[in-house]
Design an enzyme around this catalytic site. Structure first.
Site, PDB file in Angstrom:
ATOM      1  N   LYS A 176       3.242 -34.971  36.425  1.00 53.27           N
ATOM      2  CA  LYS A 176       3.711 -34.146  37.540  1.00 53.27           C
ATOM      3  C   LYS A 176       4.780 -34.898  38.320  1.00 53.27           C
ATOM      4  O   LYS A 176       4.559 -36.016  38.773  1.00 53.27           O
ATOM      5  CB  LYS A 176       2.535 -33.787  38.436  1.00 53.27           C
ATOM      6  CG  LYS A 176       1.449 -32.983  37.707  1.00 53.27           C
ATOM      7  CD  LYS A 176       0.211 -32.774  38.539  1.00 53.27           C
ATOM      8  CE  LYS A 176      -0.561 -34.050  38.773  1.00 53.27           C
ATOM      9  NZ  LYS A 176      -1.875 -33.818  39.394  1.00 53.27           N
ATOM     10  N   THR A 210      -0.032 -29.875  51.651  1.00 57.70           N
ATOM     11  CA  THR A 210      -0.094 -30.191  50.220  1.00 57.70           C
ATOM     12  C   THR A 210      -1.410 -30.856  49.829  1.00 57.70           C
ATOM     13  O   THR A 210      -1.546 -31.362  48.719  1.00 57.70           O
ATOM     14  CB  THR A 210       1.073 -31.110  49.826  1.00 57.70           C
ATOM     15  OG1 THR A 210       1.046 -32.289  50.653  1.00 57.70           O
ATOM     16  CG2 THR A 210       2.408 -30.405  49.995  1.00 57.70           C
ATOM     17  N   GLY A 212      -4.710 -31.394  48.254  1.00 62.11           N
ATOM     18  CA  GLY A 212      -5.435 -30.766  47.152  1.00 62.11           C
ATOM     19  C   GLY A 212      -4.567 -30.110  46.098  1.00 62.11           C
ATOM     20  O   GLY A 212      -5.081 -29.378  45.238  1.00 62.11           O
ATOM     21  N   THR A 213      -3.261 -30.401  46.112  1.00 60.20           N
ATOM     22  CA  THR A 213      -2.362 -29.759  45.139  1.00 60.20           C
ATOM     23  C   THR A 213      -2.736 -30.110  43.701  1.00 60.20           C
ATOM     24  O   THR A 213      -2.756 -29.239  42.819  1.00 60.20           O
ATOM     25  CB  THR A 213      -0.909 -30.182  45.419  1.00 60.20           C
ATOM     26  OG1 THR A 213      -0.580 -29.878  46.771  1.00 60.20           O
ATOM     27  CG2 THR A 213       0.052 -29.460  44.493  1.00 60.20           C
ATOM     28  N   GLY A 214      -3.013 -31.392  43.437  1.00 58.81           N
ATOM     29  CA  GLY A 214      -3.359 -31.808  42.076  1.00 58.81           C
ATOM     30  C   GLY A 214      -4.662 -31.208  41.601  1.00 58.81           C
ATOM     31  O   GLY A 214      -4.781 -30.782  40.435  1.00 58.81           O
ATOM     32  N   CYS A 215      -5.654 -31.166  42.491  1.00 60.33           N
ATOM     33  CA  CYS A 215      -6.943 -30.549  42.144  1.00 60.33           C
ATOM     34  C   CYS A 215      -6.731 -29.082  41.788  1.00 60.33           C
ATOM     35  O   CYS A 215      -7.300 -28.568  40.808  1.00 60.33           O
ATOM     36  CB  CYS A 215      -7.916 -30.649  43.316  1.00 60.33           C
ATOM     37  SG  CYS A 215      -8.211 -32.307  43.949  1.00 60.33           S
TER      38      CYS A 215
END
Length: 277
Positions: A176, A210, A212-215
């Site tokens: 990412k 932003t 928790g974006t990856g979760c």
């Protein structure tokens, strides 16, 4: 007879509701699948950062996974924060035992606020035991640096790192690029099946929210896989969902730090599969 497509998320709990298990359940549900969970750790955190982590004893983690897998039998598993070696081992044991169709592993190592979330000895266990079992791993630039030992600042370096990370045995890698310099961002998907990587380019959305974006992205990928999408399409759809979640929540104030996404900007009804499928 019908059955809901189901995703089991194995991750840490975020009491502030923006990341971890809470973000995963919101995402899976918003996209029309049934969410089950196994909690690996209880975190003390809010929008300003993480202040404490309490790992769940490994046999309780294994028990949670067993309870879900022997009864509901999820179509996909998403794995998030793992804080110690023994929990890595029981998760890997469970995957080998139950052989889920899809395993999406988000190697959460550092929070949005910069707090380290993983013990050093767990990293070796993750790379040697868990990554070979993954359909896809989804590191960000910081996590890719931990895994490769290299600072990534260009798309070409991301492509190279993705191919290097395939060496750990996973079937595919999504690096990412949200923290690349410039107004645009690019994620790179490298797979063992395709010689050329897939590129997912989008405009950056200016937002303080932003957390928790990856979760959210990894849970969305797992959900679209559970719904029957092929991997590149699942990644594309997941990224579109995350972008809309950021865009629709960018002007909302939740807490004093990095606020959450708007996971429920356009929820859909629960999907059904025929039990004969």
């Amino acid at each position: 007879m019908k059955k809901y497509p189901c995703v089991l998320t194995i991750a840490g709990s975020d009491c502030s509701g923006g990341a971890g298990i809470q973000a995963d359940i919101k995402t899976i549900s918003a996209l029309g699948a049934y969410a089950a969970s196994a909690i690996t750790a209880i975190t003390v955190q809010n929008t300003c950062g993480v202040t404490d982590i309490h790992p769940i004893p490994p046999h309780y983690v294994k028990g949670q996974i067993d309870a879900v897998m022997t009864d509901i039998n999820p179509n996909a598993i998403k794995i998030g924060m793992i804080n110690d070696v023994e929990i890595v081992k029981v998760i890997a044991e469970s995957i080998r035992q139950y052989k889920p169709q899809y395993v999406v592993f988000d190697p959460v190592m550092v929070s949005t606020s910069g707090c380290k979330l993983i013990e050093d000895d767990a990293i070796e266990a993750i790379t040697s035991i868990l990554m070979p079992l993954a359909t896809i791993i989804t590191p960000n630039l910081s996590e890719a640096k931990v895994l490769t030992g290299k600072l990534l600042s260009t798309v070409e370096e991301m492509k190279s790192a993705g191919k290097e990370l395939l060496g750990y045995g996973c079937q595919s890698v999504l690096i990412k690029g949200g923290h690349l310099d410039g107004k645009d961002m690019c994620d790179v998907l490298v797979t063992k099946k395709e010689s050329e990587p897939y590129m997912f380019k989008t405009n950056k959305i200016e937002s303080n929210n932003t957390h928790g974006t990856g979760c959210t992205l990894s849970s969305a990928i797992a959900t679209f896989l559970a719904l029957g999408k092929e991997l590149p399409e699942a990644v594309k759809l997941a990224k579109e969902y995350v972008s809309k979640s950021i865009e629709s929540g960018k002007d909302v104030v939740t807490g004093r730090g990095h606020g959450p996404l708007n996971h429920l900007h356009s929820p859909v009804s629960m999907h059904f599969f025929s039990t004969n499928d």
